[in-house]
Design an enzyme around this catalytic site. Structure first.
Site, mmCIF file in Angstrom:
data_model
loop_
_atom_site.group_PDB
_atom_site.id
_atom_site.type_symbol
_atom_site.label_atom_id
_atom_site.label_comp_id
_atom_site.label_asym_id
_atom_site.label_seq_id
_atom_site.Cartn_x
_atom_site.Cartn_y
_atom_site.Cartn_z
ATOM 1 N N ASP A 1 0.870 -1.169 0.000
ATOM 2 C CA ASP A 1 0.000 0.000 0.000
ATOM 3 C C ASP A 1 0.918 1.233 0.000
ATOM 4 O O ASP A 1 2.134 1.119 0.242
ATOM 5 C CB ASP A 1 -0.904 -0.031 1.239
ATOM 6 C CG ASP A 1 -1.735 1.221 1.393
ATOM 7 O OD1 ASP A 1 -2.422 1.590 0.422
ATOM 8 O OD2 ASP A 1 -1.681 1.843 2.468
ATOM 9 N N ASP B 1 -0.232 5.086 1.131
ATOM 10 C CA ASP B 1 -0.480 6.035 2.223
ATOM 11 C C ASP B 1 -0.535 5.329 3.578
ATOM 12 O O ASP B 1 -1.336 4.419 3.786
ATOM 13 C CB ASP B 1 -1.799 6.772 1.983
ATOM 14 C CG ASP B 1 -1.761 7.614 0.721
ATOM 15 O OD1 ASP B 1 -0.957 8.548 0.666
ATOM 16 O OD2 ASP B 1 -2.522 7.304 -0.220
#
Length: 367
Positions: free
Chosen positions: A13, A15
């Protein structure tokens, strides 16, 4: 050490996992809503973590009764976020892990619920190691975003591997749910410490990627510790130390500035340098953790002055964290967990005599 799982590719991922964007943008909504006489609801905002952009935006407008369309809201907020994203820094351990895996030929993908346009703005913060990802996907490039498994299935497809052969590294609950639904193995590094108990569906839950062990997944092990210590990108703090707990061990008296440059994911036994206005530099071992006995988890920091035989005065000082030793042995009793051993002191004292850990004390911050 035998691998618990064999994986052939890793999907990250963005953020809150690679970049500390969640924290640098934390106050934007507060400022925006204040203009409408509104105050953010902490519980609702926690549930929005990791959501698709459109879902999150629609929810904010509805929850606070804003007289705006999705387009108007987006147009007003985008420049605010863009400025803050420029301040986001890589989270501890991520650059080390990404470069290590890439160097050893492990296929890497980046899969984020952010729209691709926003991902491209953030990628600049990854510097040269952003090129390590052969696949980059945004939430607007698949039929459904997380917690749907679509983005992970597509990432695996583009990497040319089976989803069950992938390891996903995520910080949000929706990301973990989507990754598990895809059939991948999941390492969770939660952004919000108050939600740690919700991540039990992940295969492993860590505080930071400093504690990630590639060999447990059949991946090449790290070989970058120096005499038992791991160099890290320097972390800076202004702290006020309190009275001694034991000998030269002191508790830090926290205020708004104490953890300004120390990510929420930092937990464990670290070391570095303290600088007093009058007494100069001192080698220190630092225990940092979370006290979960409170209704709202609170951060706790202890500092041991390794090379000080006399009583340290309680006064403000600058702290530069340059190395990592180990994770906390337990989090049930935070005071016990933060105990600093003679071995910790020895490792820190020896390491801080080496250039890899000492040179930044005369450079970046403490001058």
């Amino acid at each position: 050490m035998a691998a618990a799982h064999q994986v052939s590719a890793v999907i990250f991922d963005l953020d809150g996992t690679l970049l500390d964007t969640e924290r640098v943008t934390r106050d934007i909504l507060n400022e925006f809503l204040a203009a409408y006489g509104k105050v953010p609801d902490a519980e609702k905002e926690e549930k929005r973590l990791g959501q698709m952009y459109k879902e999150s935006t629609t929810g904010v407008i509805a929850d606070y009764g804003l007289p705006l369309t999705v387009e108007e809201y987006s147009e007003a907020m985008h420049p605010l976020y863009l400025r803050r994203w420029q301040k986001a820094k890589p989270l501890p351990g991520v650059k080390r892990l990404v470069k290590h895996l890439h160097k050893n030929g492990v296929p890497l993908a980046l899969a984020s619920n952010s729209i691709r346009r926003n991902i491209d703005h953030k990628l600049a913060k990854l510097e040269d190691w952003g090129d390590c990802f052969s696949v980059i996907l945004g939430g607007d490039q698949v039929p459904k975003g997380k917690p749907s498994p679509d983005i992970f299935l597509e990432a695996a497809k583009r990497l040319g591997v089976n989803p069950s052969s992938c390891l996903v590294i995520e910080d949000s609950l929706v990301g973990v749910q989507g990754a598990k639904a895809s059939g991948a193995k999941v390492v969770a590094v939660p952004s919000l410490q108050s939600q740690r108990q919700l991540y039990s569906i992940a295969d492993v839950v860590l505080y930071s990627l400093l504690d990630f062990h590639p060999e447990l997944w059949g991946l090449p092990p790290f070989e970058d510790r120096i005499q038992g210590a791991l160099p890290i990108d320097p972390l800076f703090s202004n702290v006020q130390i309190g009275n001694a707990i034991l000998n030269n061990l002191h508790m830090v008296l926290s205020d708004d500035r104490t953890y300004e440059f120390i990510p929420d994911q930092i937990s464990g036994i670290f070391f570095g340098w303290a600088k007093f206005k009058v007494h100069g530099f001192s080698k220190v071992v630092i225990g940092i953790g979370w006290d979960f006995s409170q209704q709202n988890p609170e951060r706790v920091m202890h500092i041991d002055f390794v090379d000080s035989s006399s009583r340290i005065r309680t006064e403000p000082m600058e702290l530069l964290v340059t190395g990592y030793i180990r994770k906390l042995q337990s989090t049930e009793n935070i005071l016990q967990a933060l105990s600093i051993t003679d071995e910790d002191r020895r490792i820190a004292s020896d390491a801080l005599d080496l250039l890899a850990f000492s040179e930044c004390a005369n450079g970046l911050h403490l001058t």
